[in-house]
Design a protein around this motif. Structure first.
Motif, mmCIF file in Angstrom:
data_model
loop_
_atom_site.group_PDB
_atom_site.id
_atom_site.type_symbol
_atom_site.label_atom_id
_atom_site.label_comp_id
_atom_site.label_asym_id
_atom_site.label_seq_id
_atom_site.Cartn_x
_atom_site.Cartn_y
_atom_site.Cartn_z
ATOM 1 N N UNK A 178 0.833 -1.207 0.000
ATOM 2 C CA UNK A 178 0.000 0.000 0.000
ATOM 3 C C UNK A 178 0.869 1.259 0.000
ATOM 4 N N UNK A 179 1.910 1.262 0.810
ATOM 5 C CA UNK A 179 2.790 2.417 0.863
ATOM 6 C C UNK A 179 3.534 2.634 -0.441
ATOM 7 N N UNK A 180 3.899 1.537 -1.099
ATOM 8 C CA UNK A 180 4.604 1.646 -2.369
ATOM 9 C C UNK A 180 3.697 2.235 -3.441
ATOM 10 N N UNK A 181 2.455 1.796 -3.469
ATOM 11 C CA UNK A 181 1.502 2.329 -4.458
ATOM 12 C C UNK A 181 1.304 3.829 -4.238
ATOM 13 N N UNK A 189 -2.124 2.600 -10.606
ATOM 14 C CA UNK A 189 -1.745 1.480 -9.751
ATOM 15 C C UNK A 189 -2.898 1.063 -8.857
ATOM 16 N N UNK A 190 -2.961 -0.225 -8.552
ATOM 17 C CA UNK A 190 -3.943 -0.737 -7.586
ATOM 18 C C UNK A 190 -3.430 -2.053 -7.026
ATOM 19 N N UNK A 191 -4.038 -2.495 -5.943
ATOM 20 C CA UNK A 191 -3.716 -3.791 -5.333
ATOM 21 C C UNK A 191 -4.896 -4.717 -5.510
ATOM 22 N N UNK A 192 -4.663 -5.906 -6.077
ATOM 23 C CA UNK A 192 -5.767 -6.841 -6.292
ATOM 24 C C UNK A 192 -6.004 -7.692 -5.047
ATOM 25 N N UNK A 193 -6.979 -8.597 -5.150
ATOM 26 C CA UNK A 193 -7.379 -9.403 -3.992
ATOM 27 C C UNK A 193 -6.257 -10.316 -3.512
ATOM 28 N N UNK A 194 -5.317 -10.651 -4.402
ATOM 29 C CA UNK A 194 -4.204 -11.527 -4.026
ATOM 30 C C UNK A 194 -3.044 -10.754 -3.421
ATOM 31 N N UNK A 254 -1.328 -8.493 -4.996
ATOM 32 C CA UNK A 254 -0.367 -8.140 -6.041
ATOM 33 C C UNK A 254 -0.581 -6.696 -6.479
ATOM 34 N N UNK A 255 0.444 -6.129 -7.073
ATOM 35 C CA UNK A 255 0.347 -4.786 -7.633
ATOM 36 C C UNK A 255 -0.072 -4.900 -9.096
ATOM 37 N N UNK A 256 -1.118 -4.203 -9.475
ATOM 38 C CA UNK A 256 -1.573 -4.184 -10.861
ATOM 39 C C UNK A 256 -1.341 -2.803 -11.459
ATOM 40 N N UNK A 257 -0.706 -2.783 -12.627
ATOM 41 C CA UNK A 257 -0.548 -1.554 -13.394
ATOM 42 C C UNK A 257 -1.545 -1.610 -14.545
ATOM 43 N N UNK A 258 -2.519 -0.732 -14.514
ATOM 44 C CA UNK A 258 -3.509 -0.633 -15.592
ATOM 45 C C UNK A 258 -3.104 0.540 -16.469
ATOM 46 N N UNK A 259 -2.703 0.258 -17.708
ATOM 47 C CA UNK A 259 -2.207 1.290 -18.608
ATOM 48 C C UNK A 259 -3.080 1.358 -19.853
ATOM 49 N N UNK A 260 -3.419 2.560 -20.253
ATOM 50 C CA UNK A 260 -4.206 2.771 -21.476
ATOM 51 C C UNK A 260 -3.398 3.609 -22.461
ATOM 52 N N UNK A 261 -3.310 3.129 -23.697
ATOM 53 C CA UNK A 261 -2.681 3.878 -24.779
ATOM 54 C C UNK A 261 -3.728 4.367 -25.753
ATOM 55 N N UNK A 262 -3.633 5.642 -26.190
ATOM 56 C CA UNK A 262 -4.621 6.248 -27.088
ATOM 57 C C UNK A 262 -3.905 6.923 -28.257
ATOM 58 N N UNK A 263 -4.537 6.816 -29.460
ATOM 59 C CA UNK A 263 -3.983 7.452 -30.650
ATOM 60 C C UNK A 263 -5.112 8.026 -31.480
ATOM 61 N N UNK A 264 -4.815 9.112 -32.168
ATOM 62 C CA UNK A 264 -5.786 9.758 -33.064
ATOM 63 C C UNK A 264 -7.060 10.133 -32.326
ATOM 64 N N UNK A 265 -6.895 10.819 -31.204
ATOM 65 C CA UNK A 265 -8.052 11.331 -30.483
ATOM 66 C C UNK A 265 -8.983 10.247 -29.955
ATOM 67 N N UNK A 266 -8.442 9.073 -29.720
ATOM 68 C CA UNK A 266 -9.272 7.997 -29.196
ATOM 69 C C UNK A 266 -9.779 7.041 -30.253
ATOM 70 N N UNK A 267 -9.408 7.242 -31.510
ATOM 71 C CA UNK A 267 -9.809 6.284 -32.548
ATOM 72 C C UNK A 267 -9.201 4.904 -32.284
ATOM 73 N N UNK A 268 -8.024 4.887 -31.705
ATOM 74 C CA UNK A 268 -7.372 3.620 -31.350
ATOM 75 C C UNK A 268 -7.062 3.644 -29.856
ATOM 76 N N UNK A 269 -7.581 2.666 -29.126
ATOM 77 C CA UNK A 269 -7.404 2.579 -27.680
ATOM 78 C C UNK A 269 -7.017 1.149 -27.310
ATOM 79 N N UNK A 270 -5.977 1.015 -26.485
ATOM 80 C CA UNK A 270 -5.582 -0.307 -25.982
ATOM 81 C C UNK A 270 -5.409 -0.230 -24.475
ATOM 82 N N UNK A 271 -5.900 -1.235 -23.795
ATOM 83 C CA UNK A 271 -5.763 -1.351 -22.341
ATOM 84 C C UNK A 271 -4.876 -2.540 -22.026
#
Length: 608
Positions: free
Chosen positions: A75-78, A100-105, A107-124
């Motif tokens: 928690x402190x690291x996050x 960043x978030x901590x899951x039920x196990x 673990x540290x989860x990094x949720x990253x979203x990449x966007x291009x062309x004003x949101x025409x292309x989105x990847x999670x």
């Protein structure tokens, strides 16, 4: 050619031209579709690469935060790392956002979203990391460890300092002098008047029967008993009647007679409060209920005004709740657990296996007694030990010695002086240079009144591996507490085994019957890291002859009025062939997730 034939040819040409036009148009259409597919694929690749960049940037922040503070939990690291946001090099519309978030196990989860062309292309992208805490491989991470019990019966202050900031100064002392036990059901008794500026973490029970205040938490697997009286010698800024500056946590029961507790009381079983006058639970951090217990509560018939919380007396059933208290980690040496980590100094008395190490050091060499008596001086370097003066009318009781090659804690070819015994009485022993290592089969005795006869020169260190007893009754002069290579200036690793004896008492010293394995007598003043997992250690230093460093024994008693000052740098020293390991992040895997599609409501659907 007839006119009819010429018309047929024209029609044929037109048909072929139309067919060719259709083929060309279809080809153009196919090329357009392929180009669009390629463009969309490129956009998707861009967004995925941006999502990956967000993960990498967030991972850098995590590692940096962990390097800055190695004591952080998940928690402190996050909280310390924060979020990573930025843009790629291919354009201002190439954006990544990582959280960043901590899951039920856990673990540290990094949720990253990449966007291009004003949101025409989105990847999670979601990446999972496991935090592996650093293992405290130094056996000197606490001020006092008595594997099977600790007695504090003296009147000197037990506190802490950091030698990186200079020598110990009373006015700059800290509250990190932790006292603890390791073996199952081992107790701590605080019967003297020594202020303890730190936590008391015990696998058995704790009894405060003297006037010693504890300027930290008390956490016990057994019961906690606090008799009447108030503490003395508290740090500036604390109430003068402070008995315990932190929380009292008991897996069993708490019996509280008097004094001021600045934290809260928590007992899985019973709580007894015997005094309605000064038995004060301040709960200064507003940590929920002042007291909680899962068994029976016994209180004075007429509670004091300070023994109410939110108009509810401590006797009210609202306080009868089983608290969540984790037991202090312990080990039962009579019932080994095959899954137990026997290298962890927090849960093992002899994590570096000093007994096995010392048994292998004697070898087949002839063992000599080294006696440094009046009118003699003996100098030791890494490679040679020699007498520097010796009157001709005195018969030498010793001789020049040279080290031999030995394996020390699985490190081969170490230079070790091998002795049967060492006595310094009247003469002077100087560790002149280098890292000097002694193995002593029997006893080491140092008594050199009235002059100082033991000095470790600047830049030198002395490590003693001993199978016999240690008796020190004079000052040992040192200059730098820890060398640049990470070695304590003076350390003792004893494999001496104390016979069965009553441990939590102050024995007469020098002890009879070879009971006490390490004795620091009234004139002992020194800096040392002492490791004796099978021996009883007793400190009888008088005021002005303080002990700086760390003590680890089977049992430990402090019986004098000299202070004990723990050097926090000892947490990280290399000892027994190993040092503290760094915490680290372990990558567990990642997965792409489809972006969430938000279905916009039409104006008609949104109207109630």
């Amino acid at each position: 050619m007839s006119k009819k034939q010429r018309g047929f040819t024209l029609i044929t040409v037109l048909i072929l031209t139309s067919m060719a036009s259709i083929v060309v148009l279809n080809s153009l259409r196919e090329n357009l579709v392929q180009e669009r597919l390629t463009g969309n694929f490129q956009k998707k690749i861009n967004s995925r690469l941006l999502a990956e960049k967000g993960v990498f940037e967030e991972a850098k922040l995590l590692k940096q935060a962990l390097n800055d503070n190695k004591a952080l939990d998940v928690d402190g690291l996050i909280a310390a790392a924060g979020n990573a946001t930025g843009s790629g090099l291919i354009g201002d519309d190439a954006i990544y956002n990582a959280t960043l978030s901590k899951n039920a196990a856990g673990e540290i989860e990094i949720a990253s979203q990449g966007r291009r062309y004003g949101g025409d292309a989105v990847s999670n992208l979601v990446a999972r990391y496991k935090m592996i805490p650093g293992a405290p491989k130094s056996p000197f991470e606490q001020a006092i460890v008595g594997c099977e019990g600790v007695l504090v019966n003296g009147s000197g202050r037990i506190d802490s300092y950091d030698s990186a900031d200079g020598p110990y100064k009373e006015e700059n002392a800290g509250t990190d002098a932790r006292i603890g036990t390791i073996h199952y059901n081992s107790d701590v008794s605080l019967s003297g008047g020594s202020p303890i500026w730190g936590d008391v973490i015990v696998t058995g029970s704790v009894t405060l029967s003297g006037s010693s205040p504890v300027m930290g938490d008390i956490h016990a697997n057994g019961s906690v008993t606090i008799n009447g009286g108030t503490g003395t010698g508290v740090p500036a800024g604390y109430p003068t009647d402070t008995r315990v500056a932190g929380d009292i946590l008991s897996v069993q029961s708490i019996d509280f007679t008097g004094g001021r507790v600045l934290g809260v009381l928590r007992a899985i079983k019973d709580i007894t409060i015997r005094n309605n006058d000064d038995a004060i639970v301040e709960n200064k951090d507003a940590n929920g209920l002042d007291i909680m217990y899962g068994g029976q509560g016994q209180f004075p018939s007429d509670l004091g005004a300070h023994q109410y919380q939110n108009s509810k007396p401590y006797s009210d059933d609202i306080f009868k709740k089983v608290p969540d208290i984790k037991p202090v980690p312990s080990v039962d040496p009579t019932n080994p657990d095959p899954n137990h980590d026997y290298t962890d100094p927090r849960t093992n008395c002899d994590p570096i296996l000093v007994v096995r190490n010392n048994e292998n050091l004697a070898g087949n060499d002839t063992l000599n007694d080294l006696n440094i008596i009046e009118f003699s001086a003996f100098n030791l370097t890494e490679s040679q030990g020699t007498f520097t003066k010796w009157p001709s009318w005195k018969k030498p009781i010793g001789r020049s010695i040279t080290p031999v090659s030995r394996t020390v804690f699985e490190q081969p070819n170490q230079q070790v002086y091998v002795l049967n015994s060492l006595t310094v009485s009247g003469g002077k022993l100087t560790i002149q240079s280098g890292d000097v290592t002694l193995y002593i089969k029997n006893d080491f005795k140092y008594n050199n009144h009235p002059s100082n006869g033991f000095e470790i020169a600047s830049g030198a260190t002395l490590t003693i591996y001993i199978e016999g007893r240690v008796i020190i009754d004079d000052e040992i002069t040192t200059h730098e507490p820890i060398s640049s290579a990470g070695r304590a200036v003076f350390s003792i690793f004893s494999s001496y085994e104390t016979p069965d004896m009553e441990s939590l008492v102050c024995h007469a010293v020098p002890s009879n019957g070879n009971k006490v394995g390490v004795e620091l007598l009234s004139n002992a003043s020194m800096y040392a890291a002492i490791y004796a997992p099978r021996a009883h250690i007793q400190v009888n230093s008088d005021s002005g002859n303080d002990f700086n460093g760390s003590l680890r024994g089977k049992t430990v008693s402090t019986c004098g009025n000299g202070g004990i000052h723990y050097d926090k740098r000892l947490k990280n020293i290399s000892a027994g062939g190993g040092g503290a390991t760094m915490p680290k992040l372990q990558f567990l895997g990642w997965s792409y997730k489809a972006p969430k599609t938000v279905v916009e409501e039409t104006e008609e659907e949104a109207t109630p």
